[in-house]
Design a protein around this motif. Structure first.
Motif, PDB file in Angstrom:
ATOM      1  N   ARG A   1     -42.099 -11.431  49.864  1.00 48.05           N
ATOM      2  CA  ARG A   1     -42.994 -10.429  50.442  1.00 48.05           C
ATOM      3  C   ARG A   1     -42.369  -9.771  51.665  1.00 48.05           C
ATOM      4  O   ARG A   1     -42.562  -8.580  51.908  1.00 48.05           O
ATOM      5  N   LYS A   2     -41.608 -10.558  52.424  1.00 44.93           N
ATOM      6  CA  LYS A   2     -40.998 -10.036  53.650  1.00 44.93           C
ATOM      7  C   LYS A   2     -39.625  -9.415  53.417  1.00 44.93           C
ATOM      8  O   LYS A   2     -39.076  -8.765  54.296  1.00 44.93           O
ATOM      9  N   GLY A   3     -39.043  -9.615  52.239  1.00 43.66           N
ATOM     10  CA  GLY A   3     -37.725  -9.077  51.959  1.00 43.66           C
ATOM     11  C   GLY A   3     -36.605  -9.846  52.631  1.00 43.66           C
ATOM     12  O   GLY A   3     -35.517  -9.310  52.852  1.00 43.66           O
ATOM     13  N   TRP A   4     -36.835 -11.124  52.943  1.00 45.73           N
ATOM     14  CA  TRP A   4     -35.812 -11.934  53.603  1.00 45.73           C
ATOM     15  C   TRP A   4     -34.773 -12.438  52.608  1.00 45.73           C
ATOM     16  O   TRP A   4     -35.097 -12.763  51.466  1.00 45.73           O
ATOM     17  N   THR A   5     -33.535 -12.535  53.058  1.00 42.26           N
ATOM     18  CA  THR A   5     -32.461 -13.081  52.228  1.00 42.26           C
ATOM     19  C   THR A   5     -31.784 -14.277  52.880  1.00 42.26           C
ATOM     20  O   THR A   5     -30.948 -14.932  52.252  1.00 42.26           O
ATOM     21  N   VAL A   6     -32.130 -14.583  54.132  1.00 43.84           N
ATOM     22  CA  VAL A   6     -31.522 -15.736  54.816  1.00 43.84           C
ATOM     23  C   VAL A   6     -31.932 -17.013  54.087  1.00 43.84           C
ATOM     24  O   VAL A   6     -33.073 -17.139  53.648  1.00 43.84           O
ATOM     25  N   PRO A   7     -31.012 -17.952  53.873  1.00 45.37           N
ATOM     26  CA  PRO A   7     -31.348 -19.192  53.154  1.00 45.37           C
ATOM     27  C   PRO A   7     -32.502 -19.942  53.823  1.00 45.37           C
ATOM     28  O   PRO A   7     -32.498 -20.142  55.041  1.00 45.37           O
ATOM     29  N   TRP A   8     -33.479 -20.375  53.003  1.00 41.55           N
ATOM     30  CA  TRP A   8     -34.685 -21.031  53.512  1.00 41.55           C
ATOM     31  C   TRP A   8     -34.929 -22.279  52.683  1.00 41.55           C
ATOM     32  O   TRP A   8     -35.041 -22.215  51.457  1.00 41.55           O
ATOM     33  N   TYR A   9     -35.011 -23.417  53.351  1.00 41.85           N
ATOM     34  CA  TYR A   9     -35.141 -24.700  52.680  1.00 41.85           C
ATOM     35  C   TYR A   9     -36.453 -25.382  53.072  1.00 41.85           C
ATOM     36  O   TYR A   9     -36.928 -25.243  54.200  1.00 41.85           O
ATOM     37  N   SER A  10     -36.991 -26.144  52.129  1.00 42.56           N
ATOM     38  CA  SER A  10     -38.211 -26.901  52.362  1.00 42.56           C
ATOM     39  C   SER A  10     -37.874 -28.357  52.677  1.00 42.56           C
ATOM     40  O   SER A  10     -37.088 -28.993  51.967  1.00 42.56           O
ATOM     41  N   SER A  11     -38.506 -28.860  53.746  1.00 43.21           N
ATOM     42  CA  SER A  11     -38.358 -30.277  54.097  1.00 43.21           C
ATOM     43  C   SER A  11     -39.579 -31.075  53.649  1.00 43.21           C
ATOM     44  O   SER A  11     -39.789 -32.198  54.121  1.00 43.21           O
ATOM     45  N   PHE A  12     -40.375 -30.496  52.747  1.00 47.93           N
ATOM     46  CA  PHE A  12     -41.620 -31.128  52.290  1.00 47.93           C
ATOM     47  C   PHE A  12     -41.336 -32.531  51.739  1.00 47.93           C
ATOM     48  O   PHE A  12     -40.425 -32.727  50.936  1.00 47.93           O
ATOM     49  N   GLY A  13     -42.122 -33.499  52.215  1.00 44.10           N
ATOM     50  CA  GLY A  13     -41.970 -34.872  51.727  1.00 44.10           C
ATOM     51  C   GLY A  13     -40.926 -35.697  52.441  1.00 44.10           C
ATOM     52  O   GLY A  13     -40.783 -36.889  52.157  1.00 44.10           O
ATOM     53  N   SER A  14     -40.179 -35.085  53.379  1.00 43.89           N
ATOM     54  CA  SER A  14     -39.166 -35.842  54.120  1.00 43.89           C
ATOM     55  C   SER A  14     -39.630 -36.045  55.563  1.00 43.89           C
ATOM     56  O   SER A  14     -40.637 -35.476  55.999  1.00 43.89           O
ATOM     57  N   GLU A  15     -38.875 -36.818  56.312  1.00 44.27           N
ATOM     58  CA  GLU A  15     -39.196 -37.075  57.708  1.00 44.27           C
ATOM     59  C   GLU A  15     -38.498 -36.102  58.655  1.00 44.27           C
ATOM     60  O   GLU A  15     -38.624 -36.226  59.878  1.00 44.27           O
ATOM     61  N   PHE A  16     -37.792 -35.143  58.100  1.00 41.39           N
ATOM     62  CA  PHE A  16     -36.948 -34.278  58.917  1.00 41.39           C
ATOM     63  C   PHE A  16     -37.731 -33.586  60.031  1.00 41.39           C
ATOM     64  O   PHE A  16     -37.351 -33.642  61.207  1.00 41.39           O
ATOM     65  N   ASN A  17     -38.823 -32.897  59.682  1.00 39.94           N
ATOM     66  CA  ASN A  17     -39.585 -32.166  60.697  1.00 39.94           C
ATOM     67  C   ASN A  17     -40.129 -33.090  61.779  1.00 39.94           C
ATOM     68  O   ASN A  17     -40.170 -32.722  62.955  1.00 39.94           O
ATOM     69  N   TYR A  18     -40.559 -34.282  61.380  1.00 38.69           N
ATOM     70  CA  TYR A  18     -41.104 -35.229  62.353  1.00 38.69           C
ATOM     71  C   TYR A  18     -39.998 -35.776  63.250  1.00 38.69           C
ATOM     72  O   TYR A  18     -40.194 -35.937  64.461  1.00 38.69           O
ATOM     73  N   ASP A  19     -38.845 -36.059  62.683  1.00 42.07           N
ATOM     74  CA  ASP A  19     -37.737 -36.594  63.467  1.00 42.07           C
ATOM     75  C   ASP A  19     -37.219 -35.581  64.477  1.00 42.07           C
ATOM     76  O   ASP A  19     -36.688 -35.964  65.532  1.00 42.07           O
ATOM     77  N   PHE A  20     -37.360 -34.296  64.156  1.00 44.10           N
ATOM     78  CA  PHE A  20     -36.897 -33.253  65.076  1.00 44.10           C
ATOM     79  C   PHE A  20     -38.054 -32.629  65.847  1.00 44.10           C
ATOM     80  O   PHE A  20     -37.898 -31.593  66.490  1.00 44.10           O
ATOM     81  N   HIS A  21     -39.225 -33.266  65.766  1.00 48.00           N
ATOM     82  CA  HIS A  21     -40.369 -32.977  66.629  1.00 48.00           C
ATOM     83  C   HIS A  21     -40.848 -31.527  66.538  1.00 48.00           C
ATOM     84  O   HIS A  21     -41.194 -30.899  67.543  1.00 48.00           O
ATOM     85  N   VAL A  22     -40.879 -31.016  65.298  1.00 49.38           N
ATOM     86  CA  VAL A  22     -41.474 -29.701  65.057  1.00 49.38           C
ATOM     87  C   VAL A  22     -42.708 -29.809  64.167  1.00 49.38           C
ATOM     88  O   VAL A  22     -43.414 -28.818  63.980  1.00 49.38           O
ATOM     89  N   SER A  23     -42.957 -30.979  63.602  1.00 50.08           N
ATOM     90  CA  SER A  23     -44.233 -31.322  62.982  1.00 50.08           C
ATOM     91  C   SER A  23     -44.771 -32.503  63.782  1.00 50.08           C
ATOM     92  O   SER A  23     -44.130 -33.550  63.855  1.00 50.08           O
ATOM     93  N   LEU A  24     -45.929 -32.300  64.395  1.00 50.24           N
ATOM     94  CA  LEU A  24     -46.466 -33.289  65.336  1.00 50.24           C
ATOM     95  C   LEU A  24     -47.722 -33.907  64.748  1.00 50.24           C
ATOM     96  O   LEU A  24     -48.711 -33.209  64.489  1.00 50.24           O
ATOM     97  N   ASP A  25     -47.682 -35.218  64.523  1.00 53.58           N
ATOM     98  CA  ASP A  25     -48.822 -35.936  63.963  1.00 53.58           C
ATOM     99  C   ASP A  25     -48.726 -37.393  64.398  1.00 53.58           C
ATOM    100  O   ASP A  25     -47.849 -38.121  63.937  1.00 53.58           O
ATOM    101  N   PRO A  26     -49.623 -37.833  65.294  1.00 53.40           N
ATOM    102  CA  PRO A  26     -49.533 -39.214  65.786  1.00 53.40           C
ATOM    103  C   PRO A  26     -49.747 -40.261  64.708  1.00 53.40           C
ATOM    104  O   PRO A  26     -49.393 -41.428  64.915  1.00 53.40           O
ATOM    105  N   THR A  27     -50.291 -39.874  63.558  1.00 53.19           N
ATOM    106  CA  THR A  27     -50.453 -40.847  62.479  1.00 53.19           C
ATOM    107  C   THR A  27     -49.146 -41.071  61.739  1.00 53.19           C
ATOM    108  O   THR A  27     -49.029 -42.030  60.958  1.00 53.19           O
ATOM    109  N   VAL A  28     -48.162 -40.197  61.955  1.00 49.82           N
ATOM    110  CA  VAL A  28     -46.855 -40.341  61.314  1.00 49.82           C
ATOM    111  C   VAL A  28     -45.872 -41.020  62.262  1.00 49.82           C
ATOM    112  O   VAL A  28     -45.176 -41.963  61.893  1.00 49.82           O
ATOM    113  N   GLN A  29     -45.790 -40.510  63.496  1.00 42.08           N
ATOM    114  CA  GLN A  29     -44.960 -41.110  64.524  1.00 42.08           C
ATOM    115  C   GLN A  29     -45.438 -40.609  65.881  1.00 42.08           C
ATOM    116  O   GLN A  29     -46.096 -39.573  65.965  1.00 42.08           O
TER     117      GLN A  29
END
Length: 246
Positions: free
Chosen positions: A127-155
């Motif tokens: 929809r935005k016309g972006w071509t820069v590579p975009w990856y999903s971290s869904f189901g991994s701990e990556f976002n939590y380990d790098f503190h961009v997904s914040l949830d005290p029930t996870v860590q």
């Protein structure tokens, strides 16, 4: 909104020269900060993170492509959302093919990562016309380990290098009130088969990062240009015009 005062050319020139002194001070301070950033220690990545991308599953090392360095923008996109964060969207909108080419010429790849599933990322990118590579971290701990997904029930929540008590003291308890996504930029360096985390910035620290030189200044290898750094002048950014630090 008030306009600047009207002055003579001589008055303007006097004020401009005074401002130039402060601009030179800021440039020297920024150059010194960039040099200190290049001297930060780095941390070896021990976890085997796996992402979903346009070509299937990918490891963190795969995100480098053929480059030695990786700049990764954490785009706020919760799995429950249909759209990415408007602020992150504005930042990505400003990226250009020329900027990405310039980074690649300095052995540096640039990718986006979000926690939403890949199909949502691809639909939004289309929809935005972006071509820069975009990856999903869904189901991994990556976002939590790098503190961009914040949830005290996870860590335990940490945001911009502040733990829960420091966040409350700083008046940022909103971060602790419910699960949330935040923006950021992280940099990595590859040495052989090993990947190292060298830098991350959050909040206002990732604003205005749509210029290739500013982005390279976040990395361990910097701008990688040919100017020699003068002895005793560690504040000079290697590769920058020396007049900028005069």
């Amino acid at each position: 909104m008030s306009l600047p005062e009207v002055a003579t050319r001589e008055e303007w020139l006097e004020a401009r020269v005074q401002l130039l002194v402060r601009e030179k001070e800021l440039t020297r301070t920024r150059d010194a900060l960039n040099a200190d950033r290049r001297r930060l220690p780095m941390v070896k990545i021990e976890k085997d993170y796996v992402f979903d991308g346009p070509d299937g599953s990918a490891t963190l090392a795969d995100l480098f492509g053929e480059s030695r360095q990786l700049i990764l923008r954490h785009v706020m996109f919760d799995p429950e959302w249909d759209d990415a964060c408007p602020g992150c969207t504005a930042c990505v909108d400003e990226l250009s093919d020329g900027l990405l080419d310039h980074l690649r010429s300095r052995d540096t790849a640039y990718v986006l990562v979000s926690r939403a599933p890949l199909e949502k990322l691809e639909a939004y990118a289309a929809r935005k016309g972006w071509t820069v590579p975009w990856y999903s971290s869904f189901g991994s701990e990556f976002n939590y380990d790098f503190h961009v997904s914040l949830d005290p029930t996870v860590q335990p929540v940490e945001y911009n290098y502040r733990d829960a008590s420091a966040l409350e003291e700083a008046g940022q308890s909103w971060v602790l009130s419910k699960p949330s996504e935040v923006a950021g930029v992280s940099c990595f360096l590859r040495e052989g088969d090993d990947v190292f985390h060298t830098y991350s910035t959050y909040g206002r620290g990732d604003e205005g990062l749509s210029d290739s030189y500013f982005l390279l200044d976040l990395t361990a290898l910097g701008r990688q240009e040919d100017w020699e750094e003068p002895k005793g002048r560690a504040a000079v950014v290697r590769g920058a015009d020396p007049s900028f630090t005069a």
